[in-house]
Design a protein around this motif. Structure first.
Motif, PDB file in Angstrom:
ATOM      1  N   VAL A  61       0.831  -1.207   0.000  1.00  0.00           N
ATOM      2  CA  VAL A  61       0.000   0.000   0.000  1.00  0.00           C
ATOM      3  C   VAL A  61       0.866   1.258   0.000  1.00  0.00           C
ATOM      4  CG1 VAL A  61      -1.809   1.256   1.230  1.00  0.00           C
ATOM      5  CG2 VAL A  61      -1.842  -1.242   1.186  1.00  0.00           C
ATOM      6  N   HIS A  62       1.952   1.239   0.786  1.00  0.00           N
ATOM      7  CA  HIS A  62       2.909   2.340   0.945  1.00  0.00           C
ATOM      8  C   HIS A  62       2.223   3.724   0.925  1.00  0.00           C
ATOM      9  CE1 HIS A  62       2.876   2.798  -3.480  1.00  0.00           C
ATOM     10  NE2 HIS A  62       3.132   1.510  -3.560  1.00  0.00           N
ATOM     11  N   ASP A  63       1.214   3.840   1.774  1.00  0.00           N
ATOM     12  CA  ASP A  63       0.498   5.102   1.920  1.00  0.00           C
ATOM     13  C   ASP A  63       0.338   5.371   3.415  1.00  0.00           C
ATOM     14  OD1 ASP A  63      -1.186   7.263   1.973  1.00  0.00           O
ATOM     15  OD2 ASP A  63      -2.583   6.495   0.473  1.00  0.00           O
ATOM     16  N   GLU A  64       1.052   6.388   3.917  1.00  0.00           N
ATOM     17  CA  GLU A  64       1.048   6.673   5.346  1.00  0.00           C
ATOM     18  C   GLU A  64      -0.337   7.055   5.860  1.00  0.00           C
ATOM     19  OE1 GLU A  64       3.236   6.278   7.664  1.00  0.00           O
ATOM     20  OE2 GLU A  64       4.816   5.543   6.334  1.00  0.00           O
ATOM     21  N   GLU A  65      -1.195   7.552   4.986  1.00  0.00           N
ATOM     22  CA  GLU A  65      -2.543   7.906   5.413  1.00  0.00           C
ATOM     23  C   GLU A  65      -3.400   6.663   5.663  1.00  0.00           C
ATOM     24  OE1 GLU A  65      -4.297  10.538   2.622  1.00  0.00           O
ATOM     25  OE2 GLU A  65      -2.889  12.187   3.013  1.00  0.00           O
ATOM     26  N   LYS A  66      -3.041   5.569   5.028  1.00  0.00           N
ATOM     27  CA  LYS A  66      -3.797   4.328   5.188  1.00  0.00           C
ATOM     28  C   LYS A  66      -3.093   3.342   6.121  1.00  0.00           C
ATOM     29  CE  LYS A  66      -5.844   4.669   0.565  1.00  0.00           C
ATOM     30  NZ  LYS A  66      -6.003   4.011  -0.758  1.00  0.00           N
ATOM     31  N   VAL A  67      -1.768   3.324   6.065  1.00  0.00           N
ATOM     32  CA  VAL A  67      -0.995   2.376   6.870  1.00  0.00           C
ATOM     33  C   VAL A  67       0.098   3.132   7.610  1.00  0.00           C
ATOM     34  CG1 VAL A  67       0.393   0.281   6.863  1.00  0.00           C
ATOM     35  CG2 VAL A  67      -1.426   0.568   5.180  1.00  0.00           C
ATOM     36  N   ASP A  68       0.145   2.992   8.911  1.00  0.00           N
ATOM     37  CA  ASP A  68       1.152   3.659   9.734  1.00  0.00           C
ATOM     38  C   ASP A  68       2.390   2.772   9.827  1.00  0.00           C
ATOM     39  OD1 ASP A  68       2.589   5.176  11.467  1.00  0.00           O
ATOM     40  OD2 ASP A  68       1.231   4.961  13.179  1.00  0.00           O
ATOM     41  N   SER A  69       3.416   3.114   9.070  1.00  0.00           N
ATOM     42  CA  SER A  69       4.624   2.291   9.044  1.00  0.00           C
ATOM     43  C   SER A  69       5.408   2.343  10.356  1.00  0.00           C
ATOM     44  CB  SER A  69       5.532   2.725   7.893  1.00  0.00           C
ATOM     45  OG  SER A  69       5.929   4.078   8.049  1.00  0.00           O
ATOM     46  N   SER A  70       5.137   3.346  11.198  1.00  0.00           N
ATOM     47  CA  SER A  70       5.847   3.438  12.477  1.00  0.00           C
ATOM     48  C   SER A  70       5.496   2.271  13.403  1.00  0.00           C
ATOM     49  CB  SER A  70       5.533   4.766  13.161  1.00  0.00           C
ATOM     50  OG  SER A  70       4.161   4.852  13.496  1.00  0.00           O
ATOM     51  N   GLN A  71       4.380   1.615  13.137  1.00  0.00           N
ATOM     52  CA  GLN A  71       3.993   0.471  13.956  1.00  0.00           C
ATOM     53  C   GLN A  71       4.897  -0.728  13.746  1.00  0.00           C
ATOM     54  OE1 GLN A  71      -0.153  -0.441  13.404  1.00  0.00           O
ATOM     55  NE2 GLN A  71      -0.846   1.588  14.036  1.00  0.00           N
ATOM     56  N   GLU A  94       6.401   2.019  -7.448  1.00  0.00           N
ATOM     57  CA  GLU A  94       5.755   2.725  -8.551  1.00  0.00           C
ATOM     58  C   GLU A  94       4.377   2.163  -8.897  1.00  0.00           C
ATOM     59  OE1 GLU A  94       8.434   2.593 -11.803  1.00  0.00           O
ATOM     60  OE2 GLU A  94       9.895   3.948 -10.881  1.00  0.00           O
ATOM     61  N   PHE A  95       3.943   1.164  -8.122  1.00  0.00           N
ATOM     62  CA  PHE A  95       2.654   0.543  -8.406  1.00  0.00           C
ATOM     63  C   PHE A  95       1.581   1.018  -7.427  1.00  0.00           C
ATOM     64  CE2 PHE A  95       5.594  -2.316 -10.441  1.00  0.00           C
ATOM     65  CZ  PHE A  95       4.913  -2.742 -11.577  1.00  0.00           C
ATOM     66  N   GLN A  96       0.391   1.173  -7.938  1.00  0.00           N
ATOM     67  CA  GLN A  96      -0.770   1.449  -7.110  1.00  0.00           C
ATOM     68  C   GLN A  96      -1.542   0.133  -6.954  1.00  0.00           C
ATOM     69  OE1 GLN A  96      -1.426   4.374  -5.597  1.00  0.00           O
ATOM     70  NE2 GLN A  96       0.468   5.191  -6.477  1.00  0.00           N
ATOM     71  N   ILE A  97      -1.364  -0.498  -5.796  1.00  0.00           N
ATOM     72  CA  ILE A  97      -1.997  -1.795  -5.563  1.00  0.00           C
ATOM     73  C   ILE A  97      -3.431  -1.568  -5.104  1.00  0.00           C
ATOM     74  CG2 ILE A  97      -1.856  -3.992  -4.336  1.00  0.00           C
ATOM     75  CD1 ILE A  97       0.473  -3.424  -6.254  1.00  0.00           C
ATOM     76  N   THR A  98      -4.358  -2.179  -5.807  1.00  0.00           N
ATOM     77  CA  THR A  98      -5.772  -2.013  -5.475  1.00  0.00           C
ATOM     78  C   THR A  98      -6.341  -3.187  -4.689  1.00  0.00           C
ATOM     79  OG1 THR A  98      -6.374  -2.964  -7.629  1.00  0.00           O
ATOM     80  CG2 THR A  98      -6.183  -0.558  -7.480  1.00  0.00           C
TER      81      THR A  98
END
Length: 213
Positions: A61-71, A94-98
């Motif tokens: 997903v690599h989207d901080e708004e959806k997944v908090d990588s700090s966890q 570079e991919f947008q995984i749906t």
């Protein structure tokens, strides 16, 4: 004269009580050890499963708004986070995984209360990864969607090296011990074969089927 044995009764009574107390203590100790071993094993199973789930979410997903990588720091050691090629790589950047499907099966051993390290077997399988690759289209920062498909996940059985830091178990190492074979859909082939059989069916074919039975 017959010697009286009454003088030995107090000593026998004390030995009897002490032996029963020793049995009770041993039973209690076994119950306590089994309880904490079960808690350790269950805790490791939950941590490992949540860790692999979060790892996949952060990478795909690599989207901080959806997944908090700090966890990630709650499930992995700093050494692991700095050296894991999946987390530090750019394969899916570079991919947008749906959409994707993940199955994480954890097979923890019995972990005794005094253990601070454990080796855990885990199956990490991610399939049906769908999405698109975004590419810059022009100087106005527009983007176009490429037909390139996302790469496949490295599926297989992993050996997780886990360490206990304080009261928390964390993954310190992850080694692939057996790669899973690529999963291919047989539905189109099955439909094609069914159609071919319906087209070429004949009395001779029916006789051949009966002979096989």
């Amino acid at each position: 004269m017959v010697a009286k044995e009454g003088g030995n009764k107090p000593a026998r009574g004390i030995l009897y009580v002490l032996s029963r107390l020793a049995i009770v203590v041993v039973v209690i100790a076994i119950v306590v050890i089994a309880f904490y071993a079960a808690m350790n094993t269950m805790n490791i199973q939950m941590v490992a499963k949540d860790a692999l789930t979060l790892r996949a979410e952060v990478v795909l997903v690599h989207d901080e708004e959806k997944v908090d990588s700090s966890q990630l720091h709650s499930f992995f050691t700093e050494r692991f986070l700095a050296n894991d090629p999946v987390l530090t790589g750019t394969t899916y950047q570079e991919f947008q995984i749906t959409n994707y499907y993940q199955r994480a099966d954890i097979n923890p051993p019995i972990v005794w209360p005094w253990q601070t390290e454990a080796t855990v077997s885990a199956d990490d399988i991610i399939t049906e990864i769908s999405g698109h690759k975004s590419m810059p289209a022009d100087e106005n920062n527009g983007t176009v969607q490429s037909d390139e498909k996302p790469p496949e996940w490295i599926n297989g059985t992993y050996e997780l090296s886990m360490v206990k830091v304080g009261d928390i178990w964390r993954i310190d190492g992850m080694k692939l011990v057996k790669a899973a074979p690529p999963e291919t859909s047989e539905t189109p082939q099955a439909e094609e074969s069914s159609g071919a059989a319906a087209t070429t069916s004949s009395p001779g074919a029916a006789e051949s089927t009966e002979a096989g039975e």
